[in-house]
Design an enzyme around this catalytic site. Structure first.
Site, mmCIF file in Angstrom:
data_model
loop_
_atom_site.group_PDB
_atom_site.id
_atom_site.type_symbol
_atom_site.label_atom_id
_atom_site.label_comp_id
_atom_site.label_asym_id
_atom_site.label_seq_id
_atom_site.Cartn_x
_atom_site.Cartn_y
_atom_site.Cartn_z
ATOM 1 N N GLU A 123 4.392 -13.524 3.312
ATOM 2 C CA GLU A 123 5.766 -13.249 3.751
ATOM 3 C C GLU A 123 6.419 -14.393 4.520
ATOM 4 O OE1 GLU A 123 3.261 -11.127 3.923
ATOM 5 O OE2 GLU A 123 3.886 -9.155 3.206
ATOM 6 N N GLY A 159 3.162 -6.738 0.189
ATOM 7 C CA GLY A 159 3.137 -5.270 0.214
ATOM 8 C C GLY A 159 1.967 -4.696 -0.580
ATOM 9 N N GLU A 206 -0.863 -4.748 1.759
ATOM 10 C CA GLU A 206 -0.620 -3.694 2.752
ATOM 11 C C GLU A 206 -0.915 -2.310 2.170
ATOM 12 O OE1 GLU A 206 3.244 -5.558 3.376
ATOM 13 O OE2 GLU A 206 2.886 -5.427 5.535
ATOM 14 N N ALA A 242 6.198 -6.435 -2.114
ATOM 15 C CA ALA A 242 7.454 -5.686 -2.124
ATOM 16 C C ALA A 242 8.416 -6.448 -3.030
ATOM 17 C CB ALA A 242 8.004 -5.591 -0.708
#
Ligand code: COA
Length: 261
Positions: free
Chosen positions: A134, A111, A114, A66
């Site tokens: 993260e 991300g 994910e 992300a």
């Protein structure tokens, strides 16, 4: 004119989506996620859709996470909205009625990992690097990683990756079942051609029913999941596809399937 953040190529209903922010290693910002969501909304309505392949632009990254710069100054409410929107987009990807395959061509972090986990399965070049880093940024995965990763690789391995934040190479990702196949990076395109041919050639209604049986069945007790399989198996005999597939075998010719409808 600005270049699109999600590029699309269509080969007879096998659609390849390329996330296109190579200068930021295809990091997922709100704009890119918005474009991805719109692209998926258009695809889910298509009866001629056979499969979706998703990859990153450039030769370095699938998706490096992300967008950290965008997230840095968010309030808790803004962070929640960012995660809720991203989760809805990944759910949309996961629930497409056709197989969705991640083509992991480099960094696949945070991300990005994910996103790959929201795909039905993944193939990787041998340069791929996976991880959920993260905690090193002072947060936990927020795009489904704490839930989909343990379901894919088991809770102990998921917690190993999530709490250490360590990176793993393609060989380890293959060993733990995070990806299905690894090929030398220069052979990734050949694999894409092979997948495009295979995913496009089979009975489209059967492929959709197979995905539905696995996805819906996994959320049910075994007996009701087996009953679901029986219903979908029997339903396959209602259209023309099953008769064409079996006739082609008996007549020793290739099957000619139409669209899923
Ligand atoms: N968010 C925003 N920008 C990112 C990014 C991310 N997740 N990952 C990479 N970028 C940007 C970098 O800021 C850099 O931009 P700049 O050229 O404007 O400085 C550009 O992409 C290239 O990255 P860079 O770090 O210079 O490449 P590298 O080859 O040295 O390192 C990585 C590659 C993937 C190891 C490194 O970029 C990285 O650690 N990224 C963050 C991974 C992460 O923590 N993801 C989880 C986020 S929740």
């Amino acid at each position: 004119m600005e270049e699109a953040l999600v590029l699309q190529e269509d080969t007879a209903g096998v659609v390849r989506l390329t996330l296109n922010r190579p200068r930021a290693l295809n990091a997922l910002n709100s704009e890119l996620l918005g474009e991805l969501d719109a692209a998926l909304a258009a695809l889910e309505a298509r009866g001629d859709l056979r499969a979706v392949l998703i990859t990153g632009a450039g030769d370095k990254a699938f998706v490096a996470g992300a967008d950290i710069a965008e997230m840095r100054d968010k309030t808790p409410d803004q962070a929640r909205r960012f995660a809720v929107n991203a989760l809805a987009t990944l759910k949309r990807l996961e629930r497409l009625p056709v197989p969705v395959v991640a083509l992991v061509n480099g960094y696949c972090l945070g991300g990005g990992c994910e996103l790959a986990l929201a795909c039905d399965w993944a193939v990787a070049g041998d340069n791929a690097v996976f991880g959920q880093p993260e905690v090193g940024l002072g947060v936990i995965p927020g795009f489904g990683g704490t839930q989909r990763l343990p379901r894919r690789v088991g809770p102990a391995m998921a917690l190993d990756l999530i709490t250490t934040g360590r990176r793993i190479d393609a060989a380890e990702a293959l060993r733990i079942g995070l990806v299905n196949r690894v090929v030398p990076r220069e052979e990734l395109e050949t694999l894409v051609d092979e997948l495009t041919g295979q995913l496009g050639a089979n009975g489209p209604q059967a492929v959709r029913a197979a995905k539905q049986a696995v996805h819906d069945g996994m959320n049910q007790p075994l007996d009701s999941a087996l009953a679901l399989e029986t219903s979908l198996f029997a339903l396959g005999f209602a259209g023309t596809e099953q008769h064409e597939g079996m006739s082609a075998f008996v007549e020793k010719r290739p099957a000619r399937f139409g669209d899923a409808g």
